[in-house]
Motif scaffolding. Structure first.
Motif, PDB file in Angstrom:
ATOM      1  N   THR A  12       6.437  -8.644  18.656  1.00 26.13           N
ATOM      2  CA  THR A  12       5.523  -7.538  18.917  1.00 26.13           C
ATOM      3  C   THR A  12       4.667  -7.179  17.714  1.00 26.13           C
ATOM      4  N   GLY A  13       5.130  -7.500  16.510  1.00 27.19           N
ATOM      5  CA  GLY A  13       4.382  -7.089  15.319  1.00 27.19           C
ATOM      6  C   GLY A  13       3.231  -7.995  14.958  1.00 27.19           C
ATOM      7  N   VAL A  14       3.121  -9.173  15.603  1.00 25.74           N
ATOM      8  CA  VAL A  14       2.034 -10.091  15.275  1.00 25.74           C
ATOM      9  C   VAL A  14       0.699  -9.408  15.550  1.00 25.74           C
ATOM     10  N   GLY A  15      -0.159  -9.373  14.547  1.00 20.07           N
ATOM     11  CA  GLY A  15      -1.443  -8.707  14.673  1.00 20.07           C
ATOM     12  C   GLY A  15      -1.413  -7.258  14.243  1.00 20.07           C
ATOM     13  N   ILE A  16      -0.206  -6.702  14.081  1.00 16.13           N
ATOM     14  CA  ILE A  16      -0.062  -5.306  13.668  1.00 16.13           C
ATOM     15  C   ILE A  16       0.315  -5.226  12.199  1.00 16.13           C
ATOM     16  N   ILE A  17       1.265  -6.046  11.801  1.00 15.87           N
ATOM     17  CA  ILE A  17       1.769  -6.028  10.430  1.00 15.87           C
ATOM     18  C   ILE A  17       2.241  -7.431  10.092  1.00 15.87           C
ATOM     19  N   ASN A  18       2.115  -7.819   8.830  1.00 15.87           N
ATOM     20  CA  ASN A  18       2.491  -9.170   8.431  1.00 15.87           C
ATOM     21  C   ASN A  18       3.739  -9.149   7.563  1.00 15.87           C
ATOM     22  N   ARG A  19       4.902  -9.250   8.221  1.00 13.71           N
ATOM     23  CA  ARG A  19       6.150  -9.503   7.514  1.00 13.71           C
ATOM     24  C   ARG A  19       6.494 -10.975   7.725  1.00 13.71           C
ATOM     25  N   GLY A  20       7.630 -11.378   7.191  1.00  9.98           N
ATOM     26  CA  GLY A  20       8.018 -12.777   7.328  1.00  9.98           C
ATOM     27  C   GLY A  20       8.166 -13.211   8.770  1.00  9.98           C
ATOM     28  N   ILE A  21       8.765 -12.331   9.633  1.00  8.54           N
ATOM     29  CA  ILE A  21       9.013 -12.767  11.004  1.00  8.54           C
ATOM     30  C   ILE A  21       7.718 -12.860  11.799  1.00  8.54           C
ATOM     31  N   SER A 203       4.134 -10.892  -7.012  1.00  6.93           N
ATOM     32  CA  SER A 203       5.268 -10.594  -6.152  1.00  6.93           C
ATOM     33  C   SER A 203       4.714 -10.147  -4.812  1.00  6.93           C
ATOM     34  N   VAL A 204       5.238 -10.706  -3.727  1.00  9.12           N
ATOM     35  CA  VAL A 204       4.710 -10.438  -2.392  1.00  9.12           C
ATOM     36  C   VAL A 204       5.827  -9.865  -1.524  1.00  9.12           C
ATOM     37  N   GLY A 205       5.600  -8.675  -1.005  1.00 11.08           N
ATOM     38  CA  GLY A 205       6.600  -8.015  -0.166  1.00 11.08           C
ATOM     39  C   GLY A 205       6.284  -6.537  -0.066  1.00 11.08           C
ATOM     40  N   TRP A 206       7.098  -5.824   0.675  1.00 14.73           N
ATOM     41  CA  TRP A 206       6.924  -4.380   0.834  1.00 14.73           C
ATOM     42  C   TRP A 206       6.911  -3.730  -0.543  1.00 14.73           C
ATOM     43  N   ILE A 207       5.832  -2.996  -0.860  1.00 16.47           N
ATOM     44  CA  ILE A 207       5.694  -2.376  -2.172  1.00 16.47           C
ATOM     45  C   ILE A 207       6.473  -1.062  -2.154  1.00 16.47           C
ATOM     46  N   SER A 208       7.752  -1.203  -2.410  1.00 13.17           N
ATOM     47  CA  SER A 208       8.688  -0.088  -2.325  1.00 13.17           C
ATOM     48  C   SER A 208       9.903  -0.400  -3.178  1.00 13.17           C
ATOM     49  N   VAL A 232       0.605  -8.669 -10.207  1.00 11.25           N
ATOM     50  CA  VAL A 232      -0.020  -8.477  -8.896  1.00 11.25           C
ATOM     51  C   VAL A 232       1.083  -8.256  -7.877  1.00 11.25           C
ATOM     52  N   MET A 233       1.048  -7.116  -7.183  1.00  6.73           N
ATOM     53  CA  MET A 233       1.981  -6.819  -6.103  1.00  6.73           C
ATOM     54  C   MET A 233       1.193  -6.740  -4.796  1.00  6.73           C
ATOM     55  N   LEU A 234       1.516  -7.609  -3.867  1.00 13.21           N
ATOM     56  CA  LEU A 234       0.835  -7.647  -2.574  1.00 13.21           C
ATOM     57  C   LEU A 234       1.845  -7.389  -1.470  1.00 13.21           C
ATOM     58  N   GLY A 235       1.483  -6.526  -0.527  1.00 10.72           N
ATOM     59  CA  GLY A 235       2.398  -6.305   0.587  1.00 10.72           C
ATOM     60  C   GLY A 235       2.111  -5.017   1.312  1.00 10.72           C
ATOM     61  N   TYR A 236       2.973  -4.729   2.262  1.00 17.67           N
ATOM     62  CA  TYR A 236       2.855  -3.523   3.068  1.00 17.67           C
ATOM     63  C   TYR A 236       3.013  -2.296   2.177  1.00 17.67           C
ATOM     64  N   MET A 237       2.126  -1.327   2.362  1.00 18.10           N
ATOM     65  CA  MET A 237       2.185  -0.099   1.577  1.00 18.10           C
ATOM     66  C   MET A 237       2.307   1.102   2.503  1.00 18.10           C
ATOM     67  N   ASP A 238       3.199   2.018   2.150  1.00 19.67           N
ATOM     68  CA  ASP A 238       3.369   3.252   2.905  1.00 19.67           C
ATOM     69  C   ASP A 238       3.542   4.402   1.909  1.00 19.67           C
ATOM     70  N   GLU A 239       4.068   5.529   2.376  1.00 19.36           N
ATOM     71  CA  GLU A 239       4.185   6.683   1.495  1.00 19.36           C
ATOM     72  C   GLU A 239       5.103   6.420   0.301  1.00 19.36           C
ATOM     73  N   SER A 240       6.060   5.498   0.461  1.00 19.12           N
ATOM     74  CA  SER A 240       6.970   5.198  -0.644  1.00 19.12           C
ATOM     75  C   SER A 240       6.304   4.361  -1.736  1.00 19.12           C
ATOM     76  N   SER A 241       5.165   3.744  -1.421  1.00 20.74           N
ATOM     77  CA  SER A 241       4.495   2.875  -2.387  1.00 20.74           C
ATOM     78  C   SER A 241       3.865   3.659  -3.530  1.00 20.74           C
ATOM     79  N   GLU A 242       3.560   4.932  -3.293  1.00 18.35           N
ATOM     80  CA  GLU A 242       2.916   5.746  -4.325  1.00 18.35           C
ATOM     81  C   GLU A 242       3.779   5.834  -5.574  1.00 18.35           C
ATOM     82  N   ALA A 243       5.097   5.914  -5.379  1.00 20.92           N
ATOM     83  CA  ALA A 243       5.996   5.992  -6.535  1.00 20.92           C
ATOM     84  C   ALA A 243       5.936   4.710  -7.364  1.00 20.92           C
ATOM     85  N   ILE A 244       5.797   3.569  -6.706  1.00 17.26           N
ATOM     86  CA  ILE A 244       5.707   2.290  -7.423  1.00 17.26           C
ATOM     87  C   ILE A 244       4.405   2.215  -8.201  1.00 17.26           C
TER      88      ILE A 244
END
Length: 384
Positions: A12-21, A203-208, A232-244
């Protein structure tokens, strides 16, 4: 078999978010699409509809409604996204009558298991355990285990060996060698706004701080002596990413790092100009990003864990990343050694030999055939 195996690949996440799965689902569809004896169709949460690619209506996890509704069922927006796509998917199942449903979204799979008799189609459920989930696997028919560690874990818990197939993630490996031309690399760096006079660590992954432990990565890079590499940090960013981002600004300076969420197809440009790949997570379901980095010839620093050793083999630099200073020391060692062109080229060939779709397609077809050959109680009960 006389007829093609019809497989519905759902994520279901294809096209919405890019994680490994999600990335795996797309590449699996394209990697197996032209396989003789197989008819495979992709069901995704967003994006354009194309030949054998179908968009399922859903409430996307990154919207406003899914997280809001999730509070009422005490689940997150991701679960709501999966549950909302169930009935639209049932329509396609009843219409197309697949032999196998191959999926990574566990909550969607639970619904397909519970309501199979009412749906009226004797499909087999194959769960791709890239998350990963732990045993028991009582609400699916078969499990694709992508690393030996998790298959052994399931068998030790009493699961049947015939239910669990060890088939690793496949990946598309480009023809030719990684980008070695110095001037071309410099041009890409300038276009991306990256420094041309410093080594680049990616580093590539959730920035958290959760799971991917980007906070650890920042601290370990900051511990390197000046002039230190650029991070370079690439990945999904949300409210927790601000601390990083705040942590990186404090310890690396505004000119010492980049933190971005970019479309998956653009990530390869950053890999092309990086010098070292690192990941702070202590364990992974598979770690597909390691393969992406190796394809571009990058040395990889990973935690010393059986899954990472399975994926990276002789191409990884392993350390106990639960300890401060371990990643710093590994990075310093790689920088001191340098990277001869032959080592860079060999890393891509390593991935091509072990994980390319060309070489793994027979294993996937063997898994699908075995799933259909084994008699399942769910199918027998539907016939009674």
């Amino acid at each position: 078999m006389n007829k093609n195996i019809k497989v519905y690949l759902a994520c279901t996440g294809v096209g919405i978010i890019n994680r490994g799965i999600e990335t795996f689902a797309c590449e699996c569809f394209y990697g197996l699409q032209s396989t003789e004896g197989l008819q495979i169709e992709l069901f995704k949460g967003a994006g354009d509809e194309k030949l054998d690619e179908h968009r399922l209506w859903n409430l996307p996890r990154n919207g406003n409604l899914a997280p809001f509704l999730g509070k009422f069922i005490k689940r997150n927006g991701y679960v709501v996204e999966q549950l909302s796509s169930f009935l639209p998917f049932v329509y396609h199942i009843k219409k197309g009558r697949p032999d196998i449903i191959f999926y990574s979204d566990s909550n969607l799979g639970f619904q397909l298991y519970w309501w199979r008799k009412q749906i009226g189609v004797p499909y087999r459920l194959v769960f791709s355990n890239g998350g990963p989930c732990n045993p028991p696997f009582s609400r699916t028919d078969y499990v694709q285990q992508v690393a030996p560690f998790y298959r052994e874990q399931a068998l030790e818990a009493g699961e049947s060996p015939s239910k669990h197939f060890l088939v690793p993630y496949g990946i598309n490996v480009p023809n030719g060698d990684p980008l070695l031309n110095h001037q071309q690399r410099q041009n890409i760096k300038q276009r991306l706004g990256l420094p041309c006079d410093r080594p680049i660590i990616i580093s590539v992954g959730w920035i958290s701080a959760t799971h991917k432990r980007m906070n650890y990565v920042v601290d370990e890079v900051a511990a390197l002596p000046e002039p230190r590499p650029y991070l370079v940090m690439l990945g999904y960013m949300d409210e927790s990413s601000e601390a990083i981002v705040n942590q990186a600004t404090l310890h690396l300076g505004k000119q010492g790092f980049t933190a971005l969420s970019v479309p998956y197809e653009q990530v390869s440009q950053y890999y092309q100009v990086a010098d070292i790949f690192v990941l702070g997570s202590l364990q992974e379901g598979f770690g597909r990003v390691y393969l992406e980095a190796l394809i571009h010839g990058l040395p990889c620093v990973a935690n010393d864990h059986p899954v990472m050793r399975y994926v990276l083999g002789s191409q990884g630099t392993f350390a106990d990343l639960s300890k401060p200073g371990s990643m710093t020391q590994a990075i310093a060692q790689i920088l001191q050694q340098g990277q001869p062109p032959q080592a860079i080229i060999h890393r891509r060939e390593y991935v091509r030999e072990r994980f390319s779709w060309k070489n793994l397609t027979p294993a996937y077809m063997e898994m699908f055939h075995a799933c259909l050959a084994q008699e399942k109680d769910c199918v027998v009960s539907m016939q009674n």
